[in-house]
Design an enzyme around this catalytic site. Structure first.
Site: not given
Ligand SMILES: [Zn+2]
Length: 351
Positions: A36, A40, A44, A47, A69, A71, A74
């Site tokens: 993705t 995080c 967090c 999933r 990038r 999240c 979180c």
């Molecule tokens: Zn996160």
């Protein structure tokens, strides 16, 4: 490899923490998801990806520079949560009574894993938690003796096992017996929370000599350099000057202060000191190129040497080396991480 393994807990430990959404590991590392492109905190709620799609980074800056990038859930860059709650609580606990010893047993009773505390302090402050509290107690005893207190009182009041143990610890840290504290000088070290992460600040009795983001791998070497250069012991301690600095930095980050009013001392070569003096003439909200800085110190062809001196600046923000960028508008380098340079320039309205 995503990062130097020595900066990170063991991979199985990190995987366990991520799967358990273990908030006590927040601040110790960040995990990034290759499928993705997002990174995080361990806690967090999102999933969890398969383990083979996870990479680990010791700081948000390193995850950003690996192309991930932050999240949106979180918010790993969120300034309010720069230090995890447990670490913030621990620092507050030490500061509430710097004379008290905090054992591993005390930590466990508070639900804090001593290994996590050791690792977090080592990375953020350049020393383990135990070394930090020990040094903090010494700094406080140093101040008490300097103010005219007796050696035995200082040892008792600071929770030392025995007066001889205190004398020995003091001699080792300061390089002189405790009695020398009455006339001796030390560099007081304090940690200052900022929206861009904690900074280490060092000050002699008269002037600030260090201000640096603490996740720099160089911090430990820098503390050694400071100790040698000034020939003074470093002790975690507070001082009126450091309290002033803390207040002024808070105003700066709130865009309510453009200039600082704290005395500085930054010994270096004659050339370095000329570069550092020139940096202080770059107005708030403006940037210079490295070539402009070279011209300002009268060495227009020494762009590279000027860049090096810029990078060796020991007093971030107050000696604004972040205001020097490349001629084509590129950010150039920054010891504290380019994302911080960008955020500093944004704070000043110069980005
Ligand atoms: Zn996160």
């Amino acid at each position: 490899m995503s990062a130097q393994p020595c900066d990170l807990p063991a991979r199985p430990e990190m995987l366990r923490a991520v799967l358990d959404r273990d908030g006590s590991c927040d601040g110790l590392f960040y995990f990034a998801v290759t499928t993705t492109g997002i990174f995080c905190r361990p806690s967090c709620p999102s999933r969890r990806p398969r383990p083979e799609h996870m990479e680990f980074y010791p700081t948000p800056g390193e995850a950003l520079f690996a192309g991930f990038r932050p999240c949106a859930r979180c918010r790993p860059l969120d300034p309010q949560t720069g230090a995890p709650d447990w670490a913030r609580g621990l620092i507050e606990r030490v500061e509430a009574d710097p004379t008290r010893r905090v054992t591993d047993g005390d930590l466990r009773r508070d639900g804090i894993d001593p290994t996590a505390a050791r690792r977090y302090f080592k990375r953020e402050f350049g020393m383990t938690f135990q070394a930090y509290t020990r040094a903090r107690r010494l700094g406080s005893a140093f101040a008490a003796i300097k103010a005219g207190g007796s050696l035995d009182d200082a040892s008792l009041d600071h929770d030392w096992e025995s007066p001889s143990g205190f004398r020995e610890a003091f001699r080792k840290a300061v390089g002189a017996p405790p009695g020398a504290a009455r006339s001796a000088e030390c560099i007081r070290l304090a940690w200052i929370d900022t929206p861009l992460g904690p900074m280490a600040a060092g000050a002699t009795e008269k002037a600030l000599c260090l201000l640096e983001f603490t996740d720099r791998r160089m911090l430990e070497a820098q503390l050694d350099d400071l100790r040698r250069r000034f020939g003074l012991p470093l002790l975690p301690a507070e001082s009126p000057l450091l309290a002033d600095l803390r207040g002024q930095l808070a105003e700066y980050f709130a865009s309510r202060r453009r200039q600082f009013d704290v005395p500085l001392t930054c010994p270096g070569t004659e050339f370095q000191m000329r570069v550092w003096a020139a940096l202080q003439r770059i107005p708030y909200g403006e940037t210079w190129s490295y070539a402009e800085l070279a011209r300002a110190v009268g060495r227009p062809t020494a762009v590279r040497a000027v860049g090096n001196a810029n990078g060796l600046n020991r007093i971030a923000i107050l000696i604004p080396c972040h205001r020097v960028i490349q001629a084509d508008g590129g950010l150039g380098g920054y010891g504290g991480g380019l994302w911080r340079k960008l955020r500093l320039l944004e704070t000043e309205g110069a980005a």
